[in-house]
Design a protein around this motif. Structure first.
Motif, PDB file in Angstrom:
ATOM      1  N   CYS A  91      -8.191  -4.082  -0.291  1.00 10.92           N
ATOM      2  CA  CYS A  91      -7.498  -3.059   0.510  1.00 10.92           C
ATOM      3  C   CYS A  91      -6.399  -3.694   1.377  1.00 10.92           C
ATOM      4  O   CYS A  91      -6.168  -4.902   1.324  1.00 10.92           O
ATOM      5  N   ARG A 135     -19.672   2.833   6.865  1.00 10.00           N
ATOM      6  CA  ARG A 135     -18.558   3.780   7.038  1.00 10.00           C
ATOM      7  C   ARG A 135     -18.603   4.388   8.446  1.00 10.00           C
ATOM      8  O   ARG A 135     -17.564   4.578   9.092  1.00 10.00           O
ATOM      9  N   TRP A 176      -1.925  -2.399  -6.457  1.00 11.47           N
ATOM     10  CA  TRP A 176      -2.238  -0.966  -6.402  1.00 11.47           C
ATOM     11  C   TRP A 176      -1.326  -0.191  -7.348  1.00 11.47           C
ATOM     12  O   TRP A 176      -0.385  -0.759  -7.911  1.00 11.47           O
ATOM     13  N   TYR A 222       3.332   2.975   2.413  1.00 10.27           N
ATOM     14  CA  TYR A 222       1.869   3.061   2.546  1.00 10.27           C
ATOM     15  C   TYR A 222       1.370   4.511   2.579  1.00 10.27           C
ATOM     16  O   TYR A 222       0.356   4.847   1.947  1.00 10.27           O
ATOM     17  N   ILE A 245     -16.359   1.227   2.681  1.00 12.60           N
ATOM     18  CA  ILE A 245     -15.639   2.293   3.391  1.00 12.60           C
ATOM     19  C   ILE A 245     -15.578   3.592   2.606  1.00 12.60           C
ATOM     20  O   ILE A 245     -15.220   4.628   3.152  1.00 12.60           O
ATOM     21  N   GLN A 259      -9.833   4.119   8.486  1.00  8.72           N
ATOM     22  CA  GLN A 259      -9.035   3.225   7.646  1.00  8.72           C
ATOM     23  C   GLN A 259      -9.250   1.765   8.037  1.00  8.72           C
ATOM     24  O   GLN A 259      -9.451   1.451   9.215  1.00  8.72           O
ATOM     25  N   GLU A 310      -3.708  -0.482  12.502  1.00  9.79           N
ATOM     26  CA  GLU A 310      -2.351  -0.530  11.945  1.00  9.79           C
ATOM     27  C   GLU A 310      -1.958  -1.961  11.551  1.00  9.79           C
ATOM     28  O   GLU A 310      -1.741  -2.835  12.398  1.00  9.79           O
ATOM     29  N   PRO A 344      -7.048  -1.935   7.567  1.00  7.70           N
ATOM     30  CA  PRO A 344      -7.731  -2.916   8.406  1.00  7.70           C
ATOM     31  C   PRO A 344      -7.936  -2.450   9.846  1.00  7.70           C
ATOM     32  O   PRO A 344      -7.202  -1.609  10.347  1.00  7.70           O
ATOM     33  N   ARG A 361      -8.442  15.952  -0.086  1.00  9.64           N
ATOM     34  CA  ARG A 361      -8.519  16.025   1.383  1.00  9.64           C
ATOM     35  C   ARG A 361      -7.472  16.997   1.952  1.00  9.64           C
ATOM     36  O   ARG A 361      -7.597  17.453   3.076  1.00  9.64           O
TER      37      ARG A 361
HETATM   38  N1  LIG Z   1      -1.185   2.697   8.380  1.00  8.75           N
HETATM   39  C1  LIG Z   1      -2.386   1.971   8.054  1.00  8.75           C
HETATM   40  C2  LIG Z   1      -2.904   2.424   6.676  1.00  8.75           C
HETATM   41  C3  LIG Z   1      -4.258   1.840   6.347  1.00  8.75           C
HETATM   42  C4  LIG Z   1      -4.894   2.499   5.107  1.00  8.75           C
HETATM   43  O1  LIG Z   1      -4.446   3.520   4.603  1.00  8.75           O
HETATM   44  N2  LIG Z   1      -5.945   1.852   4.616  1.00  8.75           N
HETATM   45  C5  LIG Z   1      -6.672   2.361   3.436  1.00  8.75           C
HETATM   46  C6  LIG Z   1      -7.106   1.220   2.545  1.00  8.75           C
HETATM   47  S1  LIG Z   1      -5.763   0.370   1.808  1.00  8.75           S
HETATM   48  C7  LIG Z   1      -7.957   3.005   3.842  1.00  8.75           C
HETATM   49  O2  LIG Z   1      -8.643   2.487   4.698  1.00  8.75           O
HETATM   50  N3  LIG Z   1      -8.324   4.140   3.233  1.00  8.75           N
HETATM   51  C8  LIG Z   1      -9.608   4.749   3.463  1.00  8.75           C
HETATM   52  C9  LIG Z   1      -9.506   6.207   3.666  1.00  8.75           C
HETATM   53  O3  LIG Z   1      -8.401   6.728   3.832  1.00  8.75           O
HETATM   54  O4  LIG Z   1     -10.578   6.841   3.662  1.00  8.75           O
HETATM   55  C10 LIG Z   1      -2.110   0.476   8.101  1.00  8.75           C
HETATM   56  O5  LIG Z   1      -0.961   0.043   7.862  1.00  8.75           O
HETATM   57  O6  LIG Z   1      -3.024  -0.282   8.442  1.00  8.75           O
END
Ligand SMILES: N[C@@H](CCC(=O)N[C@@H](CS)C(=O)NCC(=O)O)C(=O)O
Length: 212
Positions: free
Chosen positions: A14, A44, A174, A110, A37, A55, A69, A57, A121
């Motif tokens: 991730c 979770r 990805w 992203y 997660i 989310q 972020e 990290p 969702r």
């Molecule tokens: N804007 C955040 C985006 C983080 C993000 O989208 N992470 C994804 C994994 S790559 C996540 O945790 N997704 C889980 C979810 O949305 O349930 C960043 O730059 O850290």
């Protein structure tokens, strides 16, 4: 309570891998905690306590405070390890491009995953879900092509290596995937390959993409 070192909360493969790679190159002491997660459960639940968006990290600082972020974390690590060569300094002519592409990656690219990964969702009908997935996939490809056109190589910032190259490496795993990068974004593809070959990142690579 602080642990004396940075603690990165993530999930293999991730966006946490971007920060893990940044920390690995920074020389700062850190530890990682990988959480499940995607499935409901205590891990979770812990993630949602740390980050209401659910989310990764998440970065727990040595003083125990919590940061979310990825771009904020990358900038923070750079502040802590300015000599690590992760970004051009404030007066470097390459600095504006660094800031521009960093924000582009997290604010334009992203979110195409945020809204496209699980369209259920956001919209109810299957047709709308398929459409949301398709348009976010298309927007992402457009964004990558914009970067490809906008950079000279061999790195995101020309001759200057930076944490931007780590984003490219991680995100190239990805959708739309490595084959698409090779076909349509050869400069970005070469960046991803060059980062992947960096021996300093071997442990990060093995932890995030064990089968690669
Ligand atoms: N804007 C955040 C985006 C983080 C993000 O989208 N992470 C994804 C994994 S790559 C996540 O945790 N997704 C889980 C979810 O949305 O349930 C960043 O730059 O850290």
């Amino acid at each position: 309570m602080g642990t004396g070192r940075h603690r990165l909360i993530g999930n293999p493969g991730c966006g946490s891998a971007i920060v893990e790679a940044t920390l690995a190159l920074s020389g700062l002491p850190y530890e990682t905690e990988m959480l499940e997660i995607w499935q409901p459960g205590p891990e979770r639940d812990r993630l949602f306590q740390l980050n209401p968006l659910g989310q990764v990290p998440v970065l727990i600082l040595p003083d125990g405070s919590v940061m979310t972020e990825s771009a904020a974390m990358v900038l923070h690590v750079i502040d802590q390890a300015p000599a690590a060569g992760l970004a051009p300094g404030p007066t470097d002519p390459a600095r504006p491009a660094f800031l521009r592409w960093l924000i582009f990656l997290v604010a334009t690219l992203y979110p195409t995953f945020t809204y496209g990964d699980d369209p259920s969702r956001y919209v109810n009908e299957q047709e709308a879900r398929d459409e949301l997935r398709a348009v976010t996939d298309a927007e992402r490809q457009r964004a990558w092509r914009q970067i490809e056109t906008g950079i000279a190589g061999p790195w995101m910032l020309g001759e200057t290596r930076s944490a931007l190259d780590l984003y490219v490496w991680v995100m190239s795993h990805w959708r739309p995937g490595r084959d698409w990068f090779s076909a349509y974004c050869p400069k970005l593809s070469r960046i991803a390959d060059a980062v992947a070959a960096d021996p300093r990142l071997a442990a990060v690579k093995a932890a995030n993409w064990p089968a690669a």
